[in-house]
Design an enzyme around this catalytic site. Structure first.
Site, PDB file in Angstrom:
ATOM      1  N   GLY A 131       0.726  -1.413   0.018  1.00  0.00           N
ATOM      2  CA  GLY A 131      -0.004  -0.293  -0.184  1.00  0.00           C
ATOM      3  C   GLY A 131       0.974   1.320   0.006  1.00  0.00           C
ATOM      4  O   GLY A 131       0.256   2.382  -0.515  1.00  0.00           O
TER       5      GLY A 131
ATOM      6  N   GLU B  17       4.428   3.693   5.942  1.00  0.00           N
ATOM      7  CA  GLU B  17       2.966   2.998   5.882  1.00  0.00           C
ATOM      8  C   GLU B  17       1.884   3.996   5.118  1.00  0.00           C
ATOM      9  O   GLU B  17       1.942   5.120   5.255  1.00  0.00           O
ATOM     10  CB  GLU B  17       2.391   2.657   7.398  1.00  0.00           C
ATOM     11  CG  GLU B  17       2.608   1.170   7.874  1.00  0.00           C
ATOM     12  CD  GLU B  17       1.718   0.554   7.329  1.00  0.00           C
ATOM     13  OE1 GLU B  17       1.296   0.468   6.109  1.00  0.00           O
ATOM     14  OE2 GLU B  17       1.387  -0.543   8.092  1.00  0.00           O
ATOM     15  N   ASP B  18       0.921   3.342   4.483  1.00  0.00           N
ATOM     16  CA  ASP B  18      -0.074   3.977   3.825  1.00  0.00           C
ATOM     17  C   ASP B  18      -0.768   4.621   4.824  1.00  0.00           C
ATOM     18  O   ASP B  18      -1.590   5.552   4.645  1.00  0.00           O
ATOM     19  CB  ASP B  18      -0.770   2.961   2.746  1.00  0.00           C
ATOM     20  CG  ASP B  18      -1.228   1.619   3.149  1.00  0.00           C
ATOM     21  OD1 ASP B  18      -0.866   1.583   4.262  1.00  0.00           O
ATOM     22  OD2 ASP B  18      -1.819   1.050   2.445  1.00  0.00           O
TER      23      ASP B  18
ATOM     24  N   ASP C 142      -4.905   1.927  11.016  1.00  0.00           N
ATOM     25  CA  ASP C 142      -6.088   1.895  11.199  1.00  0.00           C
ATOM     26  C   ASP C 142      -6.357   1.287  12.907  1.00  0.00           C
ATOM     27  O   ASP C 142      -6.593   1.866  13.762  1.00  0.00           O
ATOM     28  CB  ASP C 142      -6.647   0.920  10.189  1.00  0.00           C
ATOM     29  CG  ASP C 142      -8.315   0.568  10.082  1.00  0.00           C
ATOM     30  OD1 ASP C 142      -8.967   1.277  10.936  1.00  0.00           O
ATOM     31  OD2 ASP C 142      -8.686  -0.352   9.868  1.00  0.00           O
TER      32      ASP C 142
ATOM     33  N   LYS D 127      -6.582   6.630  10.773  1.00  0.00           N
ATOM     34  CA  LYS D 127      -8.005   6.476  11.029  1.00  0.00           C
ATOM     35  C   LYS D 127      -7.773   6.356  12.549  1.00  0.00           C
ATOM     36  O   LYS D 127      -7.862   5.241  12.984  1.00  0.00           O
ATOM     37  CB  LYS D 127      -8.772   5.336  10.576  1.00  0.00           C
ATOM     38  CG  LYS D 127      -8.975   5.287   8.880  1.00  0.00           C
ATOM     39  CD  LYS D 127      -9.762   4.132   8.734  1.00  0.00           C
ATOM     40  CE  LYS D 127      -9.761   3.706   7.181  1.00  0.00           C
ATOM     41  NZ  LYS D 127     -10.239   2.591   6.945  1.00  0.00           N
TER      42      LYS D 127
ATOM     43  N   PHE E 147     -13.497   3.470   4.751  1.00  0.00           N
ATOM     44  CA  PHE E 147     -12.762   2.765   3.859  1.00  0.00           C
ATOM     45  C   PHE E 147     -12.298   3.698   2.608  1.00  0.00           C
ATOM     46  O   PHE E 147     -13.064   4.092   1.895  1.00  0.00           O
ATOM     47  CB  PHE E 147     -13.207   1.281   3.574  1.00  0.00           C
ATOM     48  CG  PHE E 147     -11.969   0.551   3.128  1.00  0.00           C
ATOM     49  CD1 PHE E 147     -11.355  -0.296   3.938  1.00  0.00           C
ATOM     50  CD2 PHE E 147     -11.596   0.138   1.476  1.00  0.00           C
ATOM     51  CE1 PHE E 147     -10.238  -1.147   3.629  1.00  0.00           C
ATOM     52  CE2 PHE E 147     -10.831  -0.616   1.372  1.00  0.00           C
ATOM     53  CZ  PHE E 147     -10.114  -1.438   2.430  1.00  0.00           C
ATOM     54  N   VAL E 148     -10.914   3.652   2.424  1.00  0.00           N
ATOM     55  CA  VAL E 148     -10.492   4.528   1.342  1.00  0.00           C
ATOM     56  C   VAL E 148      -9.488   3.752   0.277  1.00  0.00           C
ATOM     57  O   VAL E 148      -9.078   2.874   0.696  1.00  0.00           O
ATOM     58  CB  VAL E 148      -9.884   5.689   2.028  1.00  0.00           C
ATOM     59  CG1 VAL E 148     -10.609   6.697   2.393  1.00  0.00           C
ATOM     60  CG2 VAL E 148      -8.572   5.449   2.777  1.00  0.00           C
TER      61      VAL E 148
ATOM     62  N   ASP F  28      -5.491  -0.194  -1.590  1.00  0.00           N
ATOM     63  CA  ASP F  28      -6.592  -0.962  -2.398  1.00  0.00           C
ATOM     64  C   ASP F  28      -7.792  -1.484  -1.912  1.00  0.00           C
ATOM     65  O   ASP F  28      -7.840  -1.186  -0.403  1.00  0.00           O
ATOM     66  CB  ASP F  28      -5.688  -2.364  -2.775  1.00  0.00           C
ATOM     67  CG  ASP F  28      -5.585  -3.243  -1.440  1.00  0.00           C
ATOM     68  OD1 ASP F  28      -5.145  -2.684  -0.484  1.00  0.00           O
ATOM     69  OD2 ASP F  28      -6.095  -4.308  -1.673  1.00  0.00           O
TER      70      ASP F  28
ATOM     71  N   ARG G 187      -5.253   0.911  -6.556  1.00  0.00           N
ATOM     72  CA  ARG G 187      -4.060   1.434  -6.123  1.00  0.00           C
ATOM     73  C   ARG G 187      -3.477   2.555  -6.982  1.00  0.00           C
ATOM     74  O   ARG G 187      -2.812   3.316  -6.638  1.00  0.00           O
ATOM     75  CB  ARG G 187      -2.908   0.278  -5.984  1.00  0.00           C
ATOM     76  CG  ARG G 187      -3.123  -0.780  -5.072  1.00  0.00           C
ATOM     77  CD  ARG G 187      -1.907  -1.767  -4.885  1.00  0.00           C
ATOM     78  NE  ARG G 187      -2.244  -2.700  -4.036  1.00  0.00           N
ATOM     79  CZ  ARG G 187      -2.182  -3.055  -2.857  1.00  0.00           C
ATOM     80  NH1 ARG G 187      -2.182  -1.807  -2.111  1.00  0.00           N
ATOM     81  NH2 ARG G 187      -2.683  -3.986  -2.445  1.00  0.00           N
TER      82      ARG G 187
HETATM   83  P1  IMP Z   1      -4.337  -2.045  10.889  1.00  0.00           P
HETATM   84  O1  IMP Z   1      -3.618  -3.304  11.136  1.00  0.00           O
HETATM   85  O2  IMP Z   1      -5.861  -2.251  11.253  1.00  0.00           O
HETATM   86  O3  IMP Z   1      -3.943  -1.013  11.487  1.00  0.00           O
HETATM   87  O4  IMP Z   1      -4.438  -2.059   9.153  1.00  0.00           O
HETATM   88  C1  IMP Z   1      -3.446  -1.461   8.605  1.00  0.00           C
HETATM   89  C2  IMP Z   1      -3.402  -1.955   6.878  1.00  0.00           C
HETATM   90  O5  IMP Z   1      -4.805  -2.389   6.684  1.00  0.00           O
HETATM   91  C3  IMP Z   1      -2.734  -0.861   5.957  1.00  0.00           C
HETATM   92  O6  IMP Z   1      -1.679  -1.184   5.900  1.00  0.00           O
HETATM   93  C4  IMP Z   1      -3.722  -1.117   5.042  1.00  0.00           C
HETATM   94  O7  IMP Z   1      -3.114  -2.127   4.071  1.00  0.00           O
HETATM   95  C5  IMP Z   1      -5.073  -2.055   5.571  1.00  0.00           C
HETATM   96  N1  IMP Z   1      -6.162  -0.667   5.279  1.00  0.00           N
HETATM   97  C6  IMP Z   1      -6.728  -0.256   6.451  1.00  0.00           C
HETATM   98  N2  IMP Z   1      -7.791   0.720   6.261  1.00  0.00           N
HETATM   99  C7  IMP Z   1      -7.769   0.819   5.132  1.00  0.00           C
HETATM  100  C8  IMP Z   1      -8.515   1.532   4.038  1.00  0.00           C
HETATM  101  O8  IMP Z   1      -9.293   2.375   4.237  1.00  0.00           O
HETATM  102  N3  IMP Z   1      -8.158   1.420   2.818  1.00  0.00           N
HETATM  103  C9  IMP Z   1      -7.270   0.285   2.399  1.00  0.00           C
HETATM  104  N4  IMP Z   1      -6.523  -0.357   3.068  1.00  0.00           N
HETATM  105  C10 IMP Z   1      -6.630  -0.238   4.365  1.00  0.00           C
HETATM  106 MG    MG Z   2      -4.185  -3.378   1.983  1.00  0.00          MG
END
Ligand code: IMP
Ligand code: MG
Length: 173
Positions: free
Chosen positions: A42, A96-97, A100, A128, A149-150, A156, A162
């Site tokens: 990402g 990181e992209d 969340d 987020k 969700f974006v 993606d 992407r």
């Molecule tokens: P976390 O472990 O819940 O913090 O998730 C992080 C990963 O989930 C990111 O590196 C993204 O690959 C994916 N992710 C979380 N939210 C989104 C979103 O809104 N769009 C796309 N990918 C997301």
């Molecule tokens: Mg992803």
């Protein structure tokens, strides 16, 4: 599911913010060489823009981890690609992209910390904040966004979208 017609964050706003982030990171790095670690897949577009705006010497290495299927964050984190070089003694910047729940990033930061870097910082394009379940120190944030969700600019939905130049909300058809 499809990307919203109007972007949530336009390409120009992203470009301006990336330049600001790069200035802060370069300033804080005091000329020291960085090991930039983009988290696949990402962050590739963000990282490609960010490294070109940094004014310190740097090398690049990748990690890959995944906690998502579709639009749901999974409880467990898979660590898919370990770094090819040791991080010990290096000034590491993880890119990181999006952060969340924080679960994926927490796993990545713990793994890297275990390698005894000289310093370890985290730069995320999108935060987020509301969705966080795991506390992670984020050193540089591009944009705080609401819990939607974006897609686009590297992000993606089921591996698609992407390539979009801006960040869009994901909507029903
Ligand atoms: P976390 O472990 O819940 O913090 O998730 C992080 C990963 O989930 C990111 O590196 C993204 O690959 C994916 N992710 C979380 N939210 C989104 C979103 O809104 N769009 C796309 N990918 C997301
Ligand atoms: Mg992803």
């Amino acid at each position: 599911m499809k990307p919203s017609k109007a972007p949530l964050i336009g390409a120009d706003a992203i470009a301006r913010r990336v330049a600001e982030l790069a200035d802060s990171i370069s300033h804080d790095s005091c000329g020291r060489e960085l090991l930039v670690v983009p988290v696949l897949k990402g962050s590739i577009i963000f990282a490609a823009d960010l490294v070109r705006a940094l004014s310190v010497p740097l090398t690049i290495d990748f990690v890959r981890a995944r906690s998502y299927q579709g639009t749901r964050s999974q409880g467990s984190v898979e660590f898919l690609v370990p770094l090819s070089e040791p991080v010990s003694g290096k000034h590491v910047l993880v890119v990181e992209d999006i952060i969340d729940t924080g679960r994926t990033t927490a796993v990545i930061m713990d793994r890297l910390e275990a390698g005894a870097p000289a310093s370890l910082r985290l730069c995320v394009l999108l935060d987020k904040h509301e969705a966080r379940v795991k506390t992670v120190q984020v050193d540089y944030v591009g944009f705080e966004i609401e819990n939607h969700f974006v897609v686009g600019y590297g992000l993606d939905y089921e591996e698609r979208f992407r390539e979009l130049p801006a960040v869009h909300l994901l909507e029903d058809e």
